[in-house]
Design a protein around this motif. Structure first.
Motif, PDB file in Angstrom:
ATOM      1  N   VAL A 116       9.479   8.814  -2.136  1.00 55.95           N
ATOM      2  CA  VAL A 116       8.487   8.003  -2.849  1.00 55.95           C
ATOM      3  C   VAL A 116       7.878   6.917  -1.971  1.00 55.95           C
ATOM      4  O   VAL A 116       8.495   6.447  -1.017  1.00 55.95           O
ATOM      5  N   PHE A 117       6.650   6.570  -2.314  1.00 51.55           N
ATOM      6  CA  PHE A 117       6.039   5.322  -1.857  1.00 51.55           C
ATOM      7  C   PHE A 117       5.980   4.431  -3.089  1.00 51.55           C
ATOM      8  O   PHE A 117       4.943   4.253  -3.724  1.00 51.55           O
ATOM      9  N   MET A 118       7.112   3.912  -3.459  1.00 48.62           N
ATOM     10  CA  MET A 118       7.267   3.120  -4.671  1.00 48.62           C
ATOM     11  C   MET A 118       8.304   2.036  -4.415  1.00 48.62           C
ATOM     12  O   MET A 118       9.375   2.319  -3.867  1.00 48.62           O
ATOM     13  N   GLY A 119       7.988   0.823  -4.817  1.00 52.49           N
ATOM     14  CA  GLY A 119       8.955  -0.251  -4.781  1.00 52.49           C
ATOM     15  C   GLY A 119       9.605  -0.393  -6.142  1.00 52.49           C
ATOM     16  O   GLY A 119       9.287   0.351  -7.081  1.00 52.49           O
ATOM     17  N   LEU A 131       6.257  12.300  -3.615  1.00 51.41           N
ATOM     18  CA  LEU A 131       5.859  13.455  -2.817  1.00 51.41           C
ATOM     19  C   LEU A 131       6.756  14.650  -3.111  1.00 51.41           C
ATOM     20  O   LEU A 131       7.941  14.492  -3.418  1.00 51.41           O
ATOM     21  N   ILE A 132       6.198  15.853  -2.958  1.00 54.71           N
ATOM     22  CA  ILE A 132       6.978  17.068  -3.118  1.00 54.71           C
ATOM     23  C   ILE A 132       6.383  18.158  -2.248  1.00 54.71           C
ATOM     24  O   ILE A 132       5.160  18.197  -2.029  1.00 54.71           O
ATOM     25  N   SER A 133       7.229  19.039  -1.720  1.00 59.92           N
ATOM     26  CA  SER A 133       6.758  20.220  -0.981  1.00 59.92           C
ATOM     27  C   SER A 133       7.761  21.342  -1.217  1.00 59.92           C
ATOM     28  O   SER A 133       8.707  21.520  -0.460  1.00 59.92           O
ATOM     29  N   GLY A 165       8.790  14.686   5.998  1.00 63.11           N
ATOM     30  CA  GLY A 165       8.003  14.316   7.169  1.00 63.11           C
ATOM     31  C   GLY A 165       6.840  13.410   6.820  1.00 63.11           C
ATOM     32  O   GLY A 165       6.563  12.430   7.530  1.00 63.11           O
ATOM     33  N   ILE A 166       6.146  13.725   5.722  1.00 61.82           N
ATOM     34  CA  ILE A 166       5.020  12.893   5.280  1.00 61.82           C
ATOM     35  C   ILE A 166       5.506  11.486   4.952  1.00 61.82           C
ATOM     36  O   ILE A 166       4.847  10.484   5.274  1.00 61.82           O
ATOM     37  N   ASN A 171       5.799   5.719   6.384  1.00 61.02           N
ATOM     38  CA  ASN A 171       6.601   4.541   6.723  1.00 61.02           C
ATOM     39  C   ASN A 171       6.331   4.054   8.135  1.00 61.02           C
ATOM     40  O   ASN A 171       6.389   2.854   8.415  1.00 61.02           O
ATOM     41  N   LEU A 172       6.027   4.994   9.049  1.00 58.90           N
ATOM     42  CA  LEU A 172       5.660   4.596  10.409  1.00 58.90           C
ATOM     43  C   LEU A 172       4.409   3.724  10.382  1.00 58.90           C
ATOM     44  O   LEU A 172       4.331   2.712  11.087  1.00 58.90           O
TER      45      LEU A 172
END
Length: 282
Positions: A116-119, A131-133, A165-166, A171-172
């Motif tokens: 996630v991109f979630m706080g 995210l999912i793949s 990976g995404i 995060n990078l």
């Protein structure tokens, strides 16, 4: 029944949000007090992971890294219901996500890596990005569950591990953004410019908003029509480092970028667009 393993800031708020939606949630955490604190919100806390997952068809995980995820899942294994779904929101390696998907499938369980991109605030109000793949069948099955937990579920196709990976790539960007802001503040300190004055600049000048278009331009690899020549960008980097040094402040990212610029200047690319320094990574 839903189980949540790992009730730190993110996991605790995911749990509270699920409870607010009327779900029954069983929780476990390595620090037991954090799990027990959620009983006030309606969760049922357990002292061991295996008991926490009993009766749950969905097991959500928010832990620290690959090693901890693997260890906790081994602890929980004895209590897993046949055919249970393991939904892992931990930021892990792509390799780890791939290996766990295969390992748990062989045991009869569906492991899905959904970073996630979630706080914590996002987890509580179901906003942000997840995210999912995974293959189409699994994605179709778990999407209603995951979509209810986030503002937007982003699917990156059916390649297991790609979501991991995404997540690392995103995060990078955050790391380098903060590193860049650190350099900016160090330079500002040397130039006796206040943070408030920088904020005034960014009220009008918002380069972060240009990140998507900047990325597209980089991928076009057009270096012969420069908007900022490499030699001029390198000159500015020199001015930045000199000014910071005079104020006894050090920069983190700019010196490394300058070294890369020098490498390309040595190839006689002075009049190319400065973005040529990324060309070997395309």
């Amino acid at each position: 029944m839903i189980a949540f393993l790992g009730t730190g800031l993110l996991g605790a708020n995911f749990t509270k949000a699920l409870l607010a939606k009327g779900e029954n949630v069983q929780v476990w955490n390595r620090t037991a007090d954090k799990a027990k604190a959620l009983e006030a919100a309606g969760a049922k806390a357990f002292d061991n992971a295996a008991d926490a997952v009993k009766g749950a068809i969905r097991i959500h995980i928010t832990l620290s890294d690959d090693a901890v995820v693997d260890a906790v899942l081994e602890q929980a294994a004895a209590g897993l219901e046949p055919g249970a779904f393991i939904l892992d929101h931990t930021t892990t390696s792509a390799e780890g996500a791939i290996l766990r998907t295969k390992k748990w499938a062989e045991k009869g369980f569906t492991y899905v890596h959904a970073p996630v991109f979630m706080g914590p605030v996002n987890a509580l109000d179901s906003s942000g990005f997840m995210l999912i793949s995974e293959n189409e069948e699994i994605t179709k099955k778990v999407s209603p569950w995951l979509s209810a937990m986030t503002g937007k579920l982003l699917s990156f196709g059916n390649t297991t591990g790609k979501a991991a990976g995404i997540k690392l790539i995103g995060n990078l960007f955050l790391l380098t953004l903060t590193g860049g802001l650190s350099d900016m503040l160090a330079l500002a300190k040397s130039l006796n410019i206040s943070g408030n004055e920088i904020s005034t600049l960014f009220e009008s000048f918002n380069p972060g908003a240009a990140a998507p278009s900047r990325l597209k331009r980089l991928m076009q690899a057009d270096y012969d029509n420069p908007s900022w020549e490499l030699q001029m960008a390198r000159k500015d980097a020199r001015l930045m480092m000199e000014a910071a040094a005079k104020g006894n402040n050090s920069l983190v990212l700019v010196p490394q970028i300058a070294k890369e610029m020098d490498r390309f200047l040595a190839k006689d690319f002075a009049h190319k667009d400065w973005s040529i320094i990324v060309s070997e990574n395309l």
